[in-house]
Every structure is written in structure tokens, then in C-alpha cells.
Design a protein around this motif. Structure first.
Motif, PDB file in Angstrom:
ATOM      1  N   ARG A  33      11.208   1.292 -10.381  1.00 54.00           N
ATOM      2  CA  ARG A  33      10.737  -0.091 -10.596  1.00 54.00           C
ATOM      3  C   ARG A  33      10.375  -0.646  -9.244  1.00 54.00           C
ATOM      4  O   ARG A  33      11.161  -0.774  -8.519  1.00 54.00           O
ATOM      5  CB  ARG A  33      11.726  -0.950 -11.347  1.00 54.00           C
ATOM      6  CG  ARG A  33      11.124  -2.254 -11.770  1.00 54.00           C
ATOM      7  CD  ARG A  33      12.314  -2.875 -12.647  1.00 54.00           C
ATOM      8  NE  ARG A  33      13.266  -3.316 -11.730  1.00 54.00           N
ATOM      9  CZ  ARG A  33      14.614  -3.286 -11.713  1.00 54.00           C
ATOM     10  NH1 ARG A  33      14.979  -2.539 -13.106  1.00 54.00           N
ATOM     11  NH2 ARG A  33      15.395  -3.696 -11.066  1.00 54.00           N
ATOM     12  N   GLN A  34       9.074  -0.769  -9.015  1.00 56.69           N
ATOM     13  CA  GLN A  34       8.601  -1.442  -7.583  1.00 56.69           C
ATOM     14  C   GLN A  34       9.085  -2.501  -7.554  1.00 56.69           C
ATOM     15  O   GLN A  34       8.817  -3.403  -8.652  1.00 56.69           O
ATOM     16  CB  GLN A  34       7.096  -0.949  -7.548  1.00 56.69           C
ATOM     17  CG  GLN A  34       6.757   0.480  -7.410  1.00 56.69           C
ATOM     18  CD  GLN A  34       5.553   0.749  -6.989  1.00 56.69           C
ATOM     19  OE1 GLN A  34       4.579  -0.219  -6.884  1.00 56.69           O
ATOM     20  NE2 GLN A  34       5.012   2.047  -6.981  1.00 56.69           N
ATOM     21  N   ARG A  46      13.445   0.484  -6.910  1.00 54.75           N
ATOM     22  CA  ARG A  46      14.742   0.507  -7.487  1.00 54.75           C
ATOM     23  C   ARG A  46      14.911   1.666  -8.569  1.00 54.75           C
ATOM     24  O   ARG A  46      13.816   1.774  -9.396  1.00 54.75           O
ATOM     25  CB  ARG A  46      15.398  -0.704  -8.107  1.00 54.75           C
ATOM     26  CG  ARG A  46      15.647  -1.574  -6.816  1.00 54.75           C
ATOM     27  CD  ARG A  46      16.557  -3.177  -7.427  1.00 54.75           C
ATOM     28  NE  ARG A  46      16.668  -3.988  -6.378  1.00 54.75           N
ATOM     29  CZ  ARG A  46      15.773  -4.772  -6.027  1.00 54.75           C
ATOM     30  NH1 ARG A  46      14.606  -5.048  -6.438  1.00 54.75           N
ATOM     31  NH2 ARG A  46      16.139  -5.553  -5.012  1.00 54.75           N
ATOM     32  N   PHE A  47      15.865   2.341  -8.602  1.00 53.82           N
ATOM     33  CA  PHE A  47      15.749   3.744  -9.581  1.00 53.82           C
ATOM     34  C   PHE A  47      16.650   3.230 -10.688  1.00 53.82           C
ATOM     35  O   PHE A  47      16.439   4.054 -11.917  1.00 53.82           O
ATOM     36  CB  PHE A  47      16.058   4.753  -8.992  1.00 53.82           C
ATOM     37  CG  PHE A  47      15.090   5.283  -7.719  1.00 53.82           C
ATOM     38  CD1 PHE A  47      13.595   5.306  -8.147  1.00 53.82           C
ATOM     39  CD2 PHE A  47      15.451   5.410  -6.490  1.00 53.82           C
ATOM     40  CE1 PHE A  47      12.876   5.448  -7.157  1.00 53.82           C
ATOM     41  CE2 PHE A  47      14.780   5.603  -5.514  1.00 53.82           C
ATOM     42  CZ  PHE A  47      13.175   5.706  -5.740  1.00 53.82           C
ATOM     43  N   GLY A  48      17.321   2.394 -10.869  1.00 55.93           N
ATOM     44  CA  GLY A  48      18.357   1.972 -11.996  1.00 55.93           C
ATOM     45  C   GLY A  48      19.520   3.218 -12.399  1.00 55.93           C
ATOM     46  O   GLY A  48      19.548   3.988 -11.420  1.00 55.93           O
ATOM     47  N   ALA A  49      20.100   2.857 -13.238  1.00 56.24           N
ATOM     48  CA  ALA A  49      21.569   3.534 -13.389  1.00 56.24           C
ATOM     49  C   ALA A  49      21.138   4.838 -13.914  1.00 56.24           C
ATOM     50  O   ALA A  49      21.837   5.911 -14.106  1.00 56.24           O
ATOM     51  CB  ALA A  49      22.310   2.671 -14.509  1.00 56.24           C
ATOM     52  N   ARG A  50      20.010   4.879 -14.850  1.00 55.18           N
ATOM     53  CA  ARG A  50      19.839   6.300 -15.636  1.00 55.18           C
ATOM     54  C   ARG A  50      18.242   6.713 -15.210  1.00 55.18           C
ATOM     55  O   ARG A  50      17.551   6.790 -16.085  1.00 55.18           O
ATOM     56  CB  ARG A  50      19.731   6.010 -16.904  1.00 55.18           C
ATOM     57  CG  ARG A  50      21.145   5.791 -17.758  1.00 55.18           C
ATOM     58  CD  ARG A  50      21.247   5.563 -19.031  1.00 55.18           C
ATOM     59  NE  ARG A  50      22.448   5.334 -19.417  1.00 55.18           N
ATOM     60  CZ  ARG A  50      22.784   4.472 -20.320  1.00 55.18           C
ATOM     61  NH1 ARG A  50      21.676   3.764 -20.701  1.00 55.18           N
ATOM     62  NH2 ARG A  50      24.135   3.958 -20.549  1.00 55.18           N
ATOM     63  N   PRO A  51      18.162   7.147 -13.909  1.00 58.03           N
ATOM     64  CA  PRO A  51      16.924   7.600 -13.602  1.00 58.03           C
ATOM     65  C   PRO A  51      16.506   9.152 -14.155  1.00 58.03           C
ATOM     66  O   PRO A  51      17.427   9.822 -14.645  1.00 58.03           O
ATOM     67  CB  PRO A  51      16.975   7.942 -11.877  1.00 58.03           C
ATOM     68  CG  PRO A  51      18.572   8.204 -11.760  1.00 58.03           C
ATOM     69  CD  PRO A  51      19.384   7.470 -12.855  1.00 58.03           C
ATOM     70  N   ASP A  87       0.918  -1.098   0.028  1.00 61.23           N
ATOM     71  CA  ASP A  87       0.102   0.024  -0.056  1.00 61.23           C
ATOM     72  C   ASP A  87       0.856   1.191  -0.112  1.00 61.23           C
ATOM     73  O   ASP A  87       0.482   2.177  -0.488  1.00 61.23           O
ATOM     74  CB  ASP A  87      -0.849   0.074   1.247  1.00 61.23           C
ATOM     75  CG  ASP A  87      -2.022  -1.179   1.318  1.00 61.23           C
ATOM     76  OD1 ASP A  87      -2.185  -1.670   0.049  1.00 61.23           O
ATOM     77  OD2 ASP A  87      -2.683  -1.357   2.142  1.00 61.23           O
ATOM     78  N   LEU A  88       1.931   1.191   0.668  1.00 63.17           N
ATOM     79  CA  LEU A  88       2.926   2.443   0.826  1.00 63.17           C
ATOM     80  C   LEU A  88       3.426   2.752  -0.597  1.00 63.17           C
ATOM     81  O   LEU A  88       3.648   3.743  -0.966  1.00 63.17           O
ATOM     82  CB  LEU A  88       4.047   2.032   1.879  1.00 63.17           C
ATOM     83  CG  LEU A  88       4.797   3.266   2.258  1.00 63.17           C
ATOM     84  CD1 LEU A  88       3.950   4.265   2.841  1.00 63.17           C
ATOM     85  CD2 LEU A  88       5.952   2.633   3.358  1.00 63.17           C
ATOM     86  N   GLN A  89       3.712   1.452  -1.460  1.00 59.64           N
ATOM     87  CA  GLN A  89       4.429   1.731  -2.774  1.00 59.64           C
ATOM     88  C   GLN A  89       3.442   2.645  -3.532  1.00 59.64           C
ATOM     89  O   GLN A  89       3.934   3.261  -4.551  1.00 59.64           O
ATOM     90  CB  GLN A  89       4.734   0.544  -3.374  1.00 59.64           C
ATOM     91  CG  GLN A  89       5.815  -0.388  -2.997  1.00 59.64           C
ATOM     92  CD  GLN A  89       5.889  -1.794  -3.655  1.00 59.64           C
ATOM     93  OE1 GLN A  89       4.738  -2.274  -3.931  1.00 59.64           O
ATOM     94  NE2 GLN A  89       7.007  -2.071  -3.997  1.00 59.64           N
ATOM     95  N   ALA A  90       2.176   2.512  -3.372  1.00 58.86           N
ATOM     96  CA  ALA A  90       0.910   2.926  -4.196  1.00 58.86           C
ATOM     97  C   ALA A  90       1.469   4.578  -4.699  1.00 58.86           C
ATOM     98  O   ALA A  90       1.137   4.936  -5.777  1.00 58.86           O
ATOM     99  CB  ALA A  90      -0.296   2.870  -3.800  1.00 58.86           C
ATOM    100  N   GLY A  91       1.897   5.277  -3.842  1.00 56.84           N
ATOM    101  CA  GLY A  91       2.018   6.648  -3.826  1.00 56.84           C
ATOM    102  C   GLY A  91       3.310   7.135  -4.795  1.00 56.84           C
ATOM    103  O   GLY A  91       3.677   8.209  -5.162  1.00 56.84           O
TER     104      GLY A  91
END
Length: 189
Positions: free
Chosen positions: A28-29, A124-129, A19-23
Motif C-alpha cells: 500500500r503506497q 507498507r506491506f501489512g500483516a498478510r503480504p 516517481d520512485l514509488q511507480a515501479g
């Protein structure tokens, strides 16, 4: 094999963190089925060493204990790599972490030597956010600053294989190590 030893989360804790991820609108969730608290990451393990690790982990004696969250934070500073629900340190968690690290060394493995910061990765946001990442993450952290994150009782460990591919890693649990029952007369809070 890439392996990790972790505390799995019960369904109620997974649901709350999901539920916290929703916002969060960037990154990448992590799939809630993959939520865990890593105690040791082992990037290269041969099959025989895996058997030795399994035997060493089976010798760890631990009892159920409370796990509490202490909010949401980022790893990576000004270039965020991931967003996580932070786990409040405790003597039981520290003792278990040291026991798992010792089991890995007993199996002649070298666990990742990063400082132990117990957490559950949410995204995670990856190498090229994207350029908007910093603003979006700050907004999200502000929105979730007062979020209630109920804890849970840790009841065991898992030994999990992580396989990398084109997308998110695939996790396969290889073994479970339930904690010992609480001694008679002890009440679980």
C-alpha cells in the motif's frame, strides 16, 4: 491522541519519491502528501500534554540544514513491513532528534523507544503480504539501487495527529515550528 513530530518534505522531494514509488507493484503506497521524517512518535497523548509538548517544541532552536537520502531499503527483514527511502544520518539531524525527544520528556511524554533510523516511508506491506512479496521487493530494490535521490534543506518541524481508521491513517498538522533564519553571512548551499 496519536501524535508524531516530523520534518516535512518540500514538493520537489515529494515528487522525486512519488516517481520512485511507480515501479513498486505490491503493498500500500503512502500518499506523497504524507511523506515526512519522523523524529518522535507519541502513541497516547492527553490534550494538556499536547499543549505542554507544543510549548516545549516551540523552544527548540534549530537552523536549516541539508538532508540527504542514502537509497531505498526495507524494514522487517525476511518479513518486510515497509519500504522506505533512507535518510543519511548527520550531526544536525541527530541533534534535532535529541532535542525533540527532550521536548517530549519535558512534556512528561514517553516517545517510542525504537532506534532512530531516519527514513521516509514509501509503502507498507501489512500483516498478510502476498507470497510474491519477497521476490517483488528484491526486484524493486535491484531496479532502484542506482536511483538518484536529491536531498533538500530541512526548514522546520510539524506536530501532527495521526488518526487510524479503515484505510490509511489520516494526518492533521496541529502546529508548525519553522527553524530560525541562518545568521547573517552564512550561505545556504
Amino acid at each position: 491522541m496519536r501524535l508524531f513530530v516530523a520534518i516535512p518534505l518540500p514538493d520537489a522531494a515529494r515528487d522525486t519519491l512519488s516517481d520512485l514509488q511507480a515501479g513498486l507493484r505490491v503493498g500500500r503506497q503512502v500518499d506523497p502528501d504524507q511523506f515526512h521524517i519522523t523524529l518522535a512518535f507519541l502513541p497516547e497523548v492527553a490534550p494538556q500534554a499536547c499543549a505542554d509538548l507544543d510549548a516545549a517544541l516551540d523552544e527548540i532552536t534549530a537552523w536549516p540544514f541539508d538532508v540527504a537520502f542514502s537509497g531505498v531499503d526495507i524494514f522487517g527483514g525476511s518479513r518486510p513491513r515497509l519500504l522506505a527511502a533512507m535518510v543519511r544520518p548527520s550531526p544536525e539531524l541527530d541533534t534535532l532528534h535529541r532535542a525533540v525527544q527532550g521536548a517530549a520528556r519535558q512534556a512528561r511524554l514517553t516517545p517510542d523507544r525504537q532506534k532512530f533510523k531516519p527514513h521516509v516511508t514509501l509503502a507498507r506491506f501489512g500483516a498478510r503480504p502476498p507470497a510474491s512479496l519477497a521476490d517483488e521487493v528484491q526486484r524493486y530494490l535491484s531496479d532502484t539501487a542506482r536511483a538518484e535521490l536529491p536531498g533538500f534543506v530541512a526548514r522546520g518541524l510539524t506536530l501532527t495527529r495521526s488518526t487510524l481508521g479503515g484505510g490509511a491513517p489520516v494526518y492533521d498538522d496541529l502546529a508548525d515550528y519553522p527553524f530560525r533564519p541562518l545568521p547573517e553571512g552564512w550561505d545556504e548551499a
